[in-house]
Design a protein around this motif. Structure first.
Motif, PDB file in Angstrom:
ATOM      1  N   LEU A   1       0.948  -1.267   0.013  1.00  0.00           N
ATOM      2  CA  LEU A   1       0.030   0.097   0.091  1.00  0.00           C
ATOM      3  C   LEU A   1       0.681   1.335   0.035  1.00  0.00           C
ATOM      4  O   LEU A   1       0.587   2.246  -0.919  1.00  0.00           O
ATOM      5  N   ASP A   2       1.745   1.374   0.818  1.00  0.00           N
ATOM      6  CA  ASP A   2       2.713   2.300   1.006  1.00  0.00           C
ATOM      7  C   ASP A   2       3.480   2.704  -0.318  1.00  0.00           C
ATOM      8  O   ASP A   2       3.642   3.725  -0.755  1.00  0.00           O
ATOM      9  N   LEU A   3       3.885   1.665  -0.990  1.00  0.00           N
ATOM     10  CA  LEU A   3       4.783   1.936  -2.158  1.00  0.00           C
ATOM     11  C   LEU A   3       3.743   2.526  -3.311  1.00  0.00           C
ATOM     12  O   LEU A   3       4.207   3.429  -3.847  1.00  0.00           O
ATOM     13  N   LEU A   4       2.560   2.046  -3.309  1.00  0.00           N
ATOM     14  CA  LEU A   4       1.859   2.249  -4.317  1.00  0.00           C
ATOM     15  C   LEU A   4       1.257   3.766  -4.004  1.00  0.00           C
ATOM     16  O   LEU A   4       1.141   4.649  -4.945  1.00  0.00           O
ATOM     17  N   ALA A   5       0.792   3.938  -2.861  1.00  0.00           N
ATOM     18  CA  ALA A   5       0.464   5.154  -2.420  1.00  0.00           C
ATOM     19  C   ALA A   5       1.178   6.211  -2.427  1.00  0.00           C
ATOM     20  O   ALA A   5       1.115   7.691  -2.528  1.00  0.00           O
ATOM     21  N   LYS A   6       2.799   6.019  -2.485  1.00  0.00           N
ATOM     22  CA  LYS A   6       3.728   7.116  -2.492  1.00  0.00           C
ATOM     23  C   LYS A   6       4.406   7.168  -3.743  1.00  0.00           C
ATOM     24  O   LYS A   6       4.486   8.238  -4.290  1.00  0.00           O
ATOM     25  N   ILE A   7       4.997   6.077  -4.188  1.00  0.00           N
ATOM     26  CA  ILE A   7       5.898   5.926  -5.228  1.00  0.00           C
ATOM     27  C   ILE A   7       5.134   5.969  -6.706  1.00  0.00           C
ATOM     28  O   ILE A   7       5.365   6.490  -7.662  1.00  0.00           O
ATOM     29  N   GLY A   8       3.989   5.006  -6.504  1.00  0.00           N
ATOM     30  CA  GLY A   8       3.094   4.818  -7.628  1.00  0.00           C
ATOM     31  C   GLY A   8       2.597   6.182  -8.051  1.00  0.00           C
ATOM     32  O   GLY A   8       2.442   6.666  -9.149  1.00  0.00           O
ATOM     33  N   PHE A   9       1.963   6.817  -6.931  1.00  0.00           N
ATOM     34  CA  PHE A   9       1.268   7.927  -7.001  1.00  0.00           C
ATOM     35  C   PHE A   9       2.320   9.185  -7.561  1.00  0.00           C
ATOM     36  O   PHE A   9       2.162   9.775  -8.590  1.00  0.00           O
ATOM     37  N   GLY A  10       3.405   9.191  -7.044  1.00  0.00           N
ATOM     38  CA  GLY A  10       4.346  10.144  -7.491  1.00  0.00           C
ATOM     39  C   GLY A  10       4.745  10.113  -8.800  1.00  0.00           C
ATOM     40  O   GLY A  10       4.942  10.942  -9.535  1.00  0.00           O
ATOM     41  N   PHE A  11       4.847   8.732  -9.211  1.00  0.00           N
ATOM     42  CA  PHE A  11       5.191   8.384 -10.858  1.00  0.00           C
ATOM     43  C   PHE A  11       4.406   9.014 -11.706  1.00  0.00           C
ATOM     44  O   PHE A  11       4.654   9.557 -12.546  1.00  0.00           O
ATOM     45  N   ILE A  12       3.068   8.920 -11.436  1.00  0.00           N
ATOM     46  CA  ILE A  12       1.897   9.384 -12.299  1.00  0.00           C
ATOM     47  C   ILE A  12       1.907  10.835 -12.281  1.00  0.00           C
ATOM     48  O   ILE A  12       1.956  11.381 -13.306  1.00  0.00           O
ATOM     49  N   LEU A  13       1.860  11.138 -11.012  1.00  0.00           N
ATOM     50  CA  LEU A  13       1.773  12.825 -10.898  1.00  0.00           C
ATOM     51  C   LEU A  13       3.023  13.462 -11.693  1.00  0.00           C
ATOM     52  O   LEU A  13       2.711  14.436 -12.526  1.00  0.00           O
ATOM     53  N   LEU A  14       4.195  12.936 -11.377  1.00  0.00           N
ATOM     54  CA  LEU A  14       5.490  13.840 -11.826  1.00  0.00           C
ATOM     55  C   LEU A  14       5.718  13.595 -13.399  1.00  0.00           C
ATOM     56  O   LEU A  14       6.483  14.303 -14.208  1.00  0.00           O
ATOM     57  N   ASN A  15       5.101  12.704 -13.748  1.00  0.00           N
ATOM     58  CA  ASN A  15       5.407  12.288 -15.391  1.00  0.00           C
ATOM     59  C   ASN A  15       4.183  12.974 -16.194  1.00  0.00           C
ATOM     60  O   ASN A  15       4.247  12.693 -17.542  1.00  0.00           O
ATOM     61  N   ASN A  16       3.505  13.727 -15.519  1.00  0.00           N
ATOM     62  CA  ASN A  16       2.363  14.504 -16.231  1.00  0.00           C
ATOM     63  C   ASN A  16       2.682  15.994 -16.105  1.00  0.00           C
ATOM     64  O   ASN A  16       1.889  16.550 -15.611  1.00  0.00           O
ATOM     65  N   ARG A  17       3.883  16.233 -16.889  1.00  0.00           N
ATOM     66  CA  ARG A  17       4.231  17.743 -16.685  1.00  0.00           C
ATOM     67  C   ARG A  17       3.383  18.903 -17.203  1.00  0.00           C
ATOM     68  O   ARG A  17       3.175  19.614 -16.671  1.00  0.00           O
ATOM     69  N   ALA A  18       2.500  18.378 -18.222  1.00  0.00           N
ATOM     70  CA  ALA A  18       1.590  19.346 -19.022  1.00  0.00           C
ATOM     71  C   ALA A  18       0.613  19.694 -17.980  1.00  0.00           C
ATOM     72  O   ALA A  18       0.256  20.753 -17.861  1.00  0.00           O
ATOM     73  N   ALA A  19       0.075  18.674 -17.192  1.00  0.00           N
ATOM     74  CA  ALA A  19      -1.043  18.777 -16.126  1.00  0.00           C
ATOM     75  C   ALA A  19      -0.389  19.781 -15.098  1.00  0.00           C
ATOM     76  O   ALA A  19      -0.992  20.672 -14.512  1.00  0.00           O
ATOM     77  N   LEU A  20       0.923  19.505 -14.726  1.00  0.00           N
ATOM     78  CA  LEU A  20       1.523  20.592 -13.273  1.00  0.00           C
ATOM     79  C   LEU A  20       1.842  21.603 -13.929  1.00  0.00           C
ATOM     80  O   LEU A  20       1.570  22.655 -13.267  1.00  0.00           O
ATOM     81  N   GLN A  21       2.322  21.809 -15.220  1.00  0.00           N
ATOM     82  CA  GLN A  21       2.330  23.195 -15.834  1.00  0.00           C
ATOM     83  C   GLN A  21       1.024  24.051 -15.826  1.00  0.00           C
ATOM     84  O   GLN A  21       0.851  25.171 -15.362  1.00  0.00           O
ATOM     85  N   SER A  22       0.121  23.257 -16.360  1.00  0.00           N
ATOM     86  CA  SER A  22      -1.222  24.342 -16.503  1.00  0.00           C
ATOM     87  C   SER A  22      -1.768  24.551 -15.087  1.00  0.00           C
ATOM     88  O   SER A  22      -2.649  25.388 -14.903  1.00  0.00           O
ATOM     89  N   ALA A  23      -1.697  23.473 -14.031  1.00  0.00           N
ATOM     90  CA  ALA A  23      -2.251  23.505 -12.906  1.00  0.00           C
ATOM     91  C   ALA A  23      -1.407  24.878 -12.090  1.00  0.00           C
ATOM     92  O   ALA A  23      -1.930  25.623 -11.229  1.00  0.00           O
ATOM     93  N   SER A  24      -0.209  24.936 -12.493  1.00  0.00           N
ATOM     94  CA  SER A  24       0.454  26.196 -11.756  1.00  0.00           C
ATOM     95  C   SER A  24       0.538  27.286 -12.438  1.00  0.00           C
ATOM     96  O   SER A  24       1.189  28.371 -11.833  1.00  0.00           O
ATOM     97  N   SER A  25       0.303  27.397 -13.779  1.00  0.00           N
ATOM     98  CA  SER A  25       0.249  28.905 -14.551  1.00  0.00           C
ATOM     99  C   SER A  25      -0.760  29.422 -13.591  1.00  0.00           C
ATOM    100  O   SER A  25      -1.909  29.202 -13.346  1.00  0.00           O
TER     101      SER A  25
END
Ligand code: RET
Length: 243
Positions: free
Chosen positions: A206-230
């Motif tokens: 659970l911890d590996l999926l909720a932290k590392i799996g989560f982070g992997f998906i989040l940080l590899n969606n650069r376009a989403a992160l950019q438009s979220a922070s603009s």
């Protein structure tokens, strides 16, 4: 056996932390905070797993039938730090204007701390008391979920990459986070229906999926992160006030 799973958890967290750190230099300045937060989540968990694997993150406590069991208090230290940071990643992605939602964010983090705090009281107690704390923890978690779903409505309205990525990481988190109270209940802190190795294994997955799996998906969606922070347009009043 449980120590082998704790070491696997440790190695997974270290690899995740190293990977997230490697993404920081190439991240755009306005979305770097997502990378720092997610790296820090993995680092914290790595420290917690190291403590547990070396026997420094747990203590023997008495059980109701006069036996003893290992109580892994390091989990609660880890969760107290990392679950608010995971939620911060989620709300900073979903909210159009986090600056104007500070009280909402604070309420979400406070509910999360109540959920983990009641969990700690439940996990370290015996008798019927632990089920009362388990229930209170679930109540805090339920209200927390309700508030996060409010953020989800906003994220959906933003459409495009942000809505899509938000939907993926939120669904993943809601499913995984809901399993923790079940493991608690069937594990050594509850009815004790499963043995210690199974419990440690389940938490590690659970911890590996909720932290590392989560982070992997989040940080590899650069376009989403950019438009979220603009930066969202400032309200007119603020612009006028500065002139
Ligand atoms: C506890 C106690 C029993 C009731 C509830 C709990 C919830 C725990 C949760 C933990 C999430 C941890 C994460 C860790 C890192 O990746 C404390 C087990 C509701 C939701 C996501």
């Amino acid at each position: 056996m449980e120590y082998a799973f704790l070491w696997i958890g440790f190695i997974g967290m270290v690899l995740g932390a190293a990977y997230f750190a490697s993404l920081i230099p190439s991240a755009r300045e306005d979305s770097k905070h997502f990378y720092y937060i997610t790296f820090f989540i993995a680092l914290t968990a790595a420290i917690s797993y190291f403590a547990m694997a070396t026997g420094k993150g747990s203590t023997l406590i008495g059980t109701d039938n006069n036996g003893t069991r290992n109580f892994f208090f390091a989990r609660y230290v880890d969760w107290t730090i990392t679950t608010p940071l995971l939620l911060l990643d989620i709300v900073l992605l979903g909210l159009t204007n986090p600056n104007r939602n500070v009280s909402r964010i604070v309420a979400i983090l406070a509910l999360d701390l109540a959920m983990i705090g009641f969990g700690l009281l439940g996990g370290s107690n015996g008798g019927g008391l632990r089920y009362i704390f388990w229930f209170l923890s679930c109540v805090a978690g339920g209200v927390l979920l309700y508030m996060v779903l409010g953020v989800a409505r906003e994220a959906k309205a933003r459409g495009g990459q942000v809505a899509q990525t938000f939907n993926t990481i939120l669904t993943l988190s809601v499913v995984l986070w809901s399993i923790y109270p079940i493991v608690f209940l069937i594990g050594s802190e509850g009815f004790g229906a499963i043995g210690a190795p199974v419990e440690v294994f389940l938490y590690a997955v659970l911890d590996l999926l909720a932290k590392i799996g989560f982070g992997f998906i989040l940080l590899n969606n650069r376009a989403a992160l950019q438009s979220a922070s603009s930066a969202a347009p400032e309200p007119r009043s603020a612009r006028r006030a500065r002139i």
